[in-house]
Design a protein around this motif. Structure first.
Motif, PDB file in Angstrom:
ATOM      1  N   ARG A 214      -2.345  13.708  -9.637  1.00 23.84           N
ATOM      2  CA  ARG A 214      -3.615  13.930  -8.886  1.00 23.84           C
ATOM      3  C   ARG A 214      -3.098  13.702  -7.099  1.00 23.84           C
ATOM      4  N   HIS A 215      -2.187  12.644  -6.776  1.00 26.12           N
ATOM      5  CA  HIS A 215      -1.819  12.612  -5.551  1.00 26.12           C
ATOM      6  C   HIS A 215      -0.580  12.756  -4.883  1.00 26.12           C
ATOM      7  N   GLY A 216       0.368  13.218  -5.858  1.00 27.86           N
ATOM      8  CA  GLY A 216       1.600  13.403  -5.316  1.00 27.86           C
ATOM      9  C   GLY A 216       2.616  12.116  -5.555  1.00 27.86           C
ATOM     10  N   LEU A 217       3.905  12.285  -4.980  1.00 31.66           N
ATOM     11  CA  LEU A 217       4.655  11.173  -4.996  1.00 31.66           C
ATOM     12  C   LEU A 217       4.737  10.083  -4.135  1.00 31.66           C
ATOM     13  N   GLY A 218       3.698  10.176  -3.007  1.00 35.72           N
ATOM     14  CA  GLY A 218       3.550   9.053  -2.160  1.00 35.72           C
ATOM     15  C   GLY A 218       2.638   8.010  -3.210  1.00 35.72           C
ATOM     16  N   VAL A 219       1.981   8.208  -4.021  1.00 31.79           N
ATOM     17  CA  VAL A 219       1.396   7.361  -4.911  1.00 31.79           C
ATOM     18  C   VAL A 219       2.242   6.216  -5.398  1.00 31.79           C
ATOM     19  N   ILE A 220       3.529   6.421  -5.585  1.00 31.36           N
ATOM     20  CA  ILE A 220       4.433   5.389  -6.246  1.00 31.36           C
ATOM     21  C   ILE A 220       4.716   4.302  -5.537  1.00 31.36           C
ATOM     22  N   PRO A 221       5.022   4.393  -4.202  1.00 32.35           N
ATOM     23  CA  PRO A 221       5.429   3.096  -3.516  1.00 32.35           C
ATOM     24  C   PRO A 221       3.982   2.222  -3.263  1.00 32.35           C
ATOM     25  N   LEU A 222       3.013   3.113  -3.356  1.00 31.19           N
ATOM     26  CA  LEU A 222       1.657   2.461  -3.158  1.00 31.19           C
ATOM     27  C   LEU A 222       1.252   1.680  -4.312  1.00 31.19           C
ATOM     28  N   VAL A 223       1.486   2.122  -5.468  1.00 32.00           N
ATOM     29  CA  VAL A 223       1.108   1.481  -6.830  1.00 32.00           C
ATOM     30  C   VAL A 223       2.392   0.258  -6.963  1.00 32.00           C
ATOM     31  N   LYS A 224       3.549   0.423  -6.653  1.00 30.47           N
ATOM     32  CA  LYS A 224       4.379  -0.644  -6.804  1.00 30.47           C
ATOM     33  C   LYS A 224       3.959  -1.640  -5.673  1.00 30.47           C
ATOM     34  N   LEU A 225       3.780  -1.710  -4.458  1.00 33.53           N
ATOM     35  CA  LEU A 225       3.186  -2.476  -3.504  1.00 33.53           C
ATOM     36  C   LEU A 225       1.865  -3.116  -3.971  1.00 33.53           C
ATOM     37  N   GLY A 226       0.958  -2.302  -4.403  1.00 33.76           N
ATOM     38  CA  GLY A 226      -0.139  -2.869  -4.874  1.00 33.76           C
ATOM     39  C   GLY A 226      -0.197  -3.923  -6.089  1.00 33.76           C
ATOM     40  N   THR A 227       0.846  -3.637  -6.990  1.00 31.99           N
ATOM     41  CA  THR A 227       1.222  -4.444  -7.837  1.00 31.99           C
ATOM     42  C   THR A 227       1.837  -5.642  -7.583  1.00 31.99           C
ATOM     43  N   VAL A 228       2.453  -5.729  -6.604  1.00 31.95           N
ATOM     44  CA  VAL A 228       3.358  -6.865  -5.979  1.00 31.95           C
ATOM     45  C   VAL A 228       2.286  -7.766  -5.318  1.00 31.95           C
ATOM     46  N   VAL A 229       1.376  -7.183  -4.649  1.00 27.59           N
ATOM     47  CA  VAL A 229       0.578  -7.817  -3.881  1.00 27.59           C
ATOM     48  C   VAL A 229      -0.573  -8.570  -4.749  1.00 27.59           C
ATOM     49  N   ALA A 230      -0.944  -7.826  -5.859  1.00 29.72           N
ATOM     50  CA  ALA A 230      -1.741  -8.497  -6.833  1.00 29.72           C
ATOM     51  C   ALA A 230      -1.119  -9.618  -7.573  1.00 29.72           C
ATOM     52  N   GLY A 231       0.195  -9.534  -7.904  1.00 31.21           N
ATOM     53  CA  GLY A 231       0.914 -10.580  -8.418  1.00 31.21           C
ATOM     54  C   GLY A 231       0.957 -11.699  -7.479  1.00 31.21           C
ATOM     55  N   TYR A 232       1.171 -11.328  -6.291  1.00 31.36           N
ATOM     56  CA  TYR A 232       1.352 -12.533  -5.123  1.00 31.36           C
ATOM     57  C   TYR A 232      -0.034 -13.237  -5.229  1.00 31.36           C
ATOM     58  N   ALA A 233      -1.019 -12.435  -5.242  1.00 32.90           N
ATOM     59  CA  ALA A 233      -2.364 -13.456  -5.033  1.00 32.90           C
ATOM     60  C   ALA A 233      -2.517 -14.177  -6.291  1.00 32.90           C
TER      61      ALA A 233
END
Length: 111
Positions: free
Chosen positions: A57-76
Protein backbone atom coordinates in the motif's frame (compact mmCIF):
# COMPACT_ATOMS: atom_id res chain seq x y z
CA UNK A 1 49.56 -22.36 31.66
CA UNK A 2 49.20 -18.99 33.36
CA UNK A 3 46.75 -17.79 35.97
CA UNK A 4 43.07 -17.69 35.10
CA UNK A 5 41.79 -14.16 34.73
CA UNK A 6 38.18 -13.32 35.26
CA UNK A 7 36.35 -11.08 32.86
CA UNK A 8 34.86 -8.10 34.69
CA UNK A 9 31.08 -8.04 34.68
CA UNK A 10 29.37 -5.30 32.75
CA UNK A 11 27.57 -2.66 34.74
CA UNK A 12 23.79 -2.62 34.29
CA UNK A 13 24.10 0.55 32.24
CA UNK A 14 26.80 -0.92 29.96
CA UNK A 15 24.76 -4.11 29.57
CA UNK A 16 21.70 -2.08 28.55
CA UNK A 17 23.70 -0.09 26.01
CA UNK A 18 25.15 -3.28 24.56
CA UNK A 19 21.74 -4.94 24.28
CA UNK A 20 20.15 -1.89 22.66
CA UNK A 21 23.11 -1.56 20.28
CA UNK A 22 22.63 -5.18 19.23
CA UNK A 23 18.89 -4.63 18.86
CA UNK A 24 19.36 -1.62 16.59
CA UNK A 25 22.14 -3.31 14.60
CA UNK A 26 20.22 -6.55 14.09
CA UNK A 27 16.61 -5.46 13.92
CA UNK A 28 16.77 -2.02 12.36
CA UNK A 29 19.97 -1.99 10.31
CA UNK A 30 20.48 -5.64 9.38
CA UNK A 31 16.89 -6.68 8.83
CA UNK A 32 15.80 -3.45 7.13
CA UNK A 33 18.86 -3.35 4.84
CA UNK A 34 18.54 -6.98 3.75
CA UNK A 35 14.76 -6.63 3.34
CA UNK A 36 15.20 -3.57 1.13
CA UNK A 37 17.92 -5.33 -0.86
CA UNK A 38 15.74 -8.38 -1.27
CA UNK A 39 12.73 -6.39 -2.40
CA UNK A 40 14.91 -4.78 -5.06
CA UNK A 41 15.59 -8.27 -6.43
CA UNK A 42 13.23 -9.78 -9.01
CA UNK A 43 11.02 -12.51 -7.63
CA UNK A 44 11.42 -11.60 -3.95
CA UNK A 45 8.32 -10.51 -2.04
CA UNK A 46 7.59 -9.61 1.57
CA UNK A 47 5.45 -12.32 3.15
CA UNK A 48 5.06 -10.87 6.63
CA UNK A 49 1.40 -10.51 7.65
CA UNK A 50 1.88 -6.93 8.87
CA UNK A 51 4.61 -5.52 6.65
CA UNK A 52 3.46 -7.21 3.41
CA UNK A 53 0.14 -5.33 3.13
CA UNK A 54 1.71 -2.08 4.37
CA UNK A 55 4.46 -2.41 1.80
CA UNK A 56 2.04 -3.01 -1.06
CA UNK A 57 0.00 0.00 0.00
CA UNK A 58 2.74 2.50 0.94
CA UNK A 59 5.95 1.33 -0.74
CA UNK A 60 9.48 0.67 0.50
CA UNK A 61 9.57 3.68 2.83
CA UNK A 62 7.31 1.85 5.27
CA UNK A 63 10.03 -0.66 6.20
CA UNK A 64 12.32 1.69 8.16
CA UNK A 65 9.25 3.26 9.78
CA UNK A 66 7.96 -0.11 10.98
CA UNK A 67 11.41 -1.09 12.28
CA UNK A 68 11.93 2.20 14.11
CA UNK A 69 8.36 2.16 15.44
CA UNK A 70 8.89 -1.31 16.85
CA UNK A 71 12.11 -0.26 18.55
CA UNK A 72 10.47 2.88 19.99
CA UNK A 73 7.57 0.80 21.35
CA UNK A 74 10.05 -1.70 22.75
CA UNK A 75 12.04 1.05 24.39
CA UNK A 76 8.89 2.45 26.01
CA UNK A 77 8.03 -1.00 27.37
CA UNK A 78 11.63 -1.47 28.51
CA UNK A 79 11.41 1.74 30.53
CA UNK A 80 8.24 0.49 32.25
CA UNK A 81 9.42 -3.02 33.15
CA UNK A 82 11.58 -3.71 36.20
CA UNK A 83 15.05 -5.18 35.90
CA UNK A 84 16.01 -7.92 35.10
CA UNK A 85 12.85 -8.59 33.05
CA UNK A 86 13.32 -5.48 30.93
CA UNK A 87 16.51 -6.92 29.41
CA UNK A 88 14.34 -9.37 27.46
CA UNK A 89 13.04 -6.61 25.20
CA UNK A 90 16.30 -5.50 23.55
CA UNK A 91 17.56 -9.08 23.68
CA UNK A 92 14.42 -10.30 21.89
CA UNK A 93 14.68 -7.56 19.26
CA UNK A 94 18.34 -8.41 18.69
CA UNK A 95 17.61 -12.14 18.31
CA UNK A 96 14.68 -11.54 15.96
CA UNK A 97 16.78 -9.09 13.97
CA UNK A 98 19.69 -11.51 13.62
CA UNK A 99 17.34 -14.35 12.64
CA UNK A 100 15.51 -12.19 10.09
CA UNK A 101 18.78 -10.86 8.68
CA UNK A 102 20.07 -14.42 8.34
CA UNK A 103 16.87 -15.51 6.61
CA UNK A 104 16.99 -12.53 4.27
CA UNK A 105 20.62 -13.21 3.42
CA UNK A 106 19.79 -16.84 2.65
CA UNK A 107 17.05 -15.66 0.27
CA UNK A 108 19.38 -13.11 -1.35
CA UNK A 109 22.18 -15.64 -1.78
CA UNK A 110 19.80 -18.35 -2.98
CA UNK A 111 20.83 -20.76 -0.25
Amino acid sequence: MGPVRSVPALSPRARSRLLWGLAVAGFVVGDAATTLAGLSTAGVVETGPLVGPLLRRHGLGVIPLVKLGTVVAGYAAWRLLPAPHAAGIPLGLALVGVAATGWNLSVLLGV
